[in-house]
Design a protein around this motif. Structure first.
Motif, mmCIF file in Angstrom:
data_model
loop_
_atom_site.group_PDB
_atom_site.id
_atom_site.type_symbol
_atom_site.label_atom_id
_atom_site.label_comp_id
_atom_site.label_asym_id
_atom_site.label_seq_id
_atom_site.Cartn_x
_atom_site.Cartn_y
_atom_site.Cartn_z
ATOM 1 N N GLN A 11 16.760 20.715 9.009
ATOM 2 C CA GLN A 11 15.426 21.015 7.705
ATOM 3 C C GLN A 11 16.191 21.458 6.533
ATOM 4 O OE1 GLN A 11 12.828 23.621 9.487
ATOM 5 N NE2 GLN A 11 11.831 21.846 10.681
ATOM 6 N N VAL A 12 16.001 21.144 5.357
ATOM 7 C CA VAL A 12 16.606 21.451 3.930
ATOM 8 C C VAL A 12 15.389 21.840 3.287
ATOM 9 C CG1 VAL A 12 17.701 20.545 2.035
ATOM 10 C CG2 VAL A 12 18.527 19.706 4.525
ATOM 11 N N PRO A 13 15.229 23.077 2.923
ATOM 12 C CA PRO A 13 14.335 23.558 1.948
ATOM 13 C C PRO A 13 14.314 22.578 0.602
ATOM 14 C CG PRO A 13 15.760 25.436 2.369
ATOM 15 C CD PRO A 13 16.244 24.185 3.230
ATOM 16 N N CYS A 14 13.212 22.326 0.207
ATOM 17 C CA CYS A 14 13.059 21.513 -1.208
ATOM 18 C C CYS A 14 12.097 22.038 -1.964
ATOM 19 C CB CYS A 14 12.888 20.071 -0.928
ATOM 20 S SG CYS A 14 14.249 19.355 0.183
ATOM 21 N N ARG A 15 12.067 21.918 -3.252
ATOM 22 C CA ARG A 15 11.027 21.774 -4.185
ATOM 23 C C ARG A 15 10.822 20.661 -4.750
ATOM 24 N NH1 ARG A 15 12.205 22.904 -9.790
ATOM 25 N NH2 ARG A 15 14.473 22.839 -9.159
ATOM 26 N N VAL A 16 9.078 20.550 -4.874
ATOM 27 C CA VAL A 16 8.915 19.252 -5.254
ATOM 28 C C VAL A 16 8.249 19.360 -6.590
ATOM 29 C CG1 VAL A 16 7.046 17.520 -4.909
ATOM 30 C CG2 VAL A 16 8.055 18.542 -2.763
ATOM 31 N N VAL A 17 8.779 18.628 -7.406
ATOM 32 C CA VAL A 17 8.431 18.469 -8.781
ATOM 33 C C VAL A 17 7.449 17.417 -9.043
ATOM 34 C CG1 VAL A 17 9.310 18.579 -11.268
ATOM 35 C CG2 VAL A 17 10.520 19.856 -9.692
ATOM 36 N N HIS A 18 6.385 17.749 -9.665
ATOM 37 C CA HIS A 18 5.437 16.342 -9.794
ATOM 38 C C HIS A 18 5.537 16.234 -11.214
ATOM 39 C CE1 HIS A 18 2.013 13.851 -9.447
ATOM 40 N NE2 HIS A 18 1.393 14.580 -10.656
ATOM 41 N N VAL A 19 5.586 14.655 -11.530
ATOM 42 C CA VAL A 19 5.756 14.461 -13.173
ATOM 43 C C VAL A 19 4.501 13.481 -13.070
ATOM 44 C CG1 VAL A 19 6.916 13.063 -14.684
ATOM 45 C CG2 VAL A 19 8.215 14.445 -12.953
ATOM 46 N N ALA A 20 3.512 13.825 -13.874
ATOM 47 C CA ALA A 20 2.303 13.184 -14.096
ATOM 48 C C ALA A 20 2.601 11.720 -14.347
ATOM 49 C CB ALA A 20 1.343 13.978 -14.738
ATOM 50 N N ARG A 21 3.226 11.265 -15.115
ATOM 51 C CA ARG A 21 3.280 10.051 -15.797
ATOM 52 C C ARG A 21 4.832 9.837 -15.953
ATOM 53 N NH1 ARG A 21 1.207 9.652 -20.750
ATOM 54 N NH2 ARG A 21 1.385 7.411 -20.756
ATOM 55 N N GLY A 22 5.326 8.631 -15.762
ATOM 56 C CA GLY A 22 6.727 8.262 -16.026
ATOM 57 C C GLY A 22 7.066 8.549 -17.275
ATOM 58 N N ALA A 23 6.035 8.404 -18.271
ATOM 59 C CA ALA A 23 6.243 8.823 -19.914
ATOM 60 C C ALA A 23 6.622 10.112 -19.924
ATOM 61 C CB ALA A 23 5.206 8.269 -20.585
ATOM 62 N N LYS A 24 6.461 10.885 -19.114
ATOM 63 C CA LYS A 24 6.735 12.338 -19.112
ATOM 64 C C LYS A 24 8.119 12.668 -18.538
ATOM 65 C CE LYS A 24 2.951 13.887 -21.042
ATOM 66 N NZ LYS A 24 3.053 14.423 -22.452
ATOM 67 N N LEU A 25 8.722 11.650 -18.031
ATOM 68 C CA LEU A 25 10.280 12.052 -17.133
ATOM 69 C C LEU A 25 11.112 12.538 -18.163
ATOM 70 C CD1 LEU A 25 10.813 9.112 -14.965
ATOM 71 C CD2 LEU A 25 10.835 11.197 -14.205
ATOM 72 N N PRO A 26 11.211 12.074 -19.692
ATOM 73 C CA PRO A 26 12.300 12.849 -20.442
ATOM 74 C C PRO A 26 11.903 14.536 -20.608
ATOM 75 C CG PRO A 26 11.194 10.998 -21.591
ATOM 76 C CD PRO A 26 10.537 11.065 -20.047
ATOM 77 N N ASP A 27 10.810 14.724 -20.374
ATOM 78 C CA ASP A 27 10.289 16.468 -20.296
ATOM 79 C C ASP A 27 11.012 17.105 -19.387
ATOM 80 O OD1 ASP A 27 8.732 15.830 -22.604
ATOM 81 O OD2 ASP A 27 6.814 15.922 -21.391
ATOM 82 N N PHE A 28 11.579 16.347 -18.139
ATOM 83 C CA PHE A 28 12.026 16.897 -16.933
ATOM 84 C C PHE A 28 13.723 16.472 -16.919
ATOM 85 C CE2 PHE A 28 7.654 16.553 -16.049
ATOM 86 C CZ PHE A 28 7.437 17.508 -15.212
ATOM 87 N N ILE A 29 14.361 15.861 -17.935
ATOM 88 C CA ILE A 29 15.763 15.459 -17.621
ATOM 89 C C ILE A 29 16.433 16.820 -17.770
ATOM 90 C CG2 ILE A 29 16.049 15.336 -20.080
ATOM 91 C CD1 ILE A 29 17.429 13.121 -17.290
ATOM 92 N N ASP A 30 16.331 17.681 -18.644
ATOM 93 C CA ASP A 30 17.108 19.005 -18.466
ATOM 94 C C ASP A 30 16.995 19.690 -17.055
ATOM 95 O OD1 ASP A 30 18.286 18.787 -20.979
ATOM 96 O OD2 ASP A 30 16.530 19.940 -21.883
ATOM 97 N N GLN A 31 16.057 19.598 -16.335
ATOM 98 C CA GLN A 31 15.641 20.322 -15.149
ATOM 99 C C GLN A 31 16.292 19.370 -14.278
ATOM 100 O OE1 GLN A 31 11.396 20.899 -14.145
ATOM 101 N NE2 GLN A 31 11.849 21.735 -12.281
ATOM 102 N N ILE A 32 16.285 18.252 -14.216
ATOM 103 C CA ILE A 32 17.087 17.564 -13.212
ATOM 104 C C ILE A 32 18.503 17.518 -13.369
ATOM 105 C CG2 ILE A 32 17.522 15.101 -12.455
ATOM 106 C CD1 ILE A 32 14.664 14.559 -13.521
ATOM 107 N N TYR A 33 18.833 17.297 -14.633
ATOM 108 C CA TYR A 33 20.449 17.548 -15.107
ATOM 109 C C TYR A 33 20.750 19.010 -14.455
ATOM 110 C CZ TYR A 33 24.943 17.612 -17.920
ATOM 111 O OH TYR A 33 26.130 17.854 -18.184
ATOM 112 N N SER A 34 20.096 19.986 -14.824
ATOM 113 C CA SER A 34 20.616 21.320 -14.165
ATOM 114 C C SER A 34 20.709 21.448 -12.569
ATOM 115 C CB SER A 34 19.535 22.309 -14.855
ATOM 116 O OG SER A 34 19.544 22.633 -16.072
#
Length: 114
Positions: A11-34
Motif C-alpha cells: 500500500q502506497v499512500p497517494c494524493r489524488v489531484v483532480h483536473v476538471a478539464r485537460g485545458a486546465k493542465l497547464p495550471d498544474f504543471i508546477d505542482q506535477i514538476y515539484s
C-alpha cells in the motif's frame, strides 16, 4: 483527496489531484514538476473522454509537457529505442491532451520517517 495505490500488494499512500478539464493542465504543471523534484515517484493518470491510462514519469515546464509511459507495455529486453519507436514512452505537450476530458492524477506521497 487521499487514496492508496497497491503495486505488488504494497500500500502506497497517494494524493489524488483532480483536473476538471485537460485545458486546465497547464495550471498544474508546477505542482506535477515539484512532485518529481520532491518525491520522484511515477504518477498514474486517467480521464473520462480520454480513457487511456497513463504513467507519468517526468514533467517539463518549457514547453509544458509530460513524459508519458503506456502502462500496457510489457516484455523483457525491450530497448530504449524500441520503447520510443513504438511510442510506449514519449513526451506529450499539454495541448495534445484531450482538452475537454477531466483527469485524475494519483500522486504517491513521501512518508515521514519520524
Amino acid at each position: 483527496m487521499k487514496a492508496q495505490w497497491s503495486p505488488n500488494g504494497r500500500q502506497v499512500p497517494c494524493r489524488v489531484v483532480h483536473v476538471a478539464r485537460g485545458a486546465k493542465l497547464p495550471d498544474f504543471i508546477d505542482q506535477i514538476y515539484s512532485h518529481f523534484r520532491d518525491v520522484g515517484a511515477p504518477v498514474m493518470m486517467g480521464g473520462d473522454t480520454d480513457a487511456s491510462s497513463k504513467g507519468i514519469v517526468g514533467a517539463c515546464r518549457d514547453p509544458p509537457s509530460l513524459l508519458v509511459v503506456d502502462p500496457h507495455c510489457y516484455g523483457a529486453g525491450i530497448t530504449r529505442h524500441q520503447l520510443q519507436e513504438k511510442c510506449w514512452v514519449k513526451w506529450v505537450s499539454l495541448e495534445n491532451f484531450c482538452q475537454e476530458s477531466f483527469y485524475n492524477l494519483c500522486m504517491p506521497v513521501k512518508l515521514d520517517k519520524s
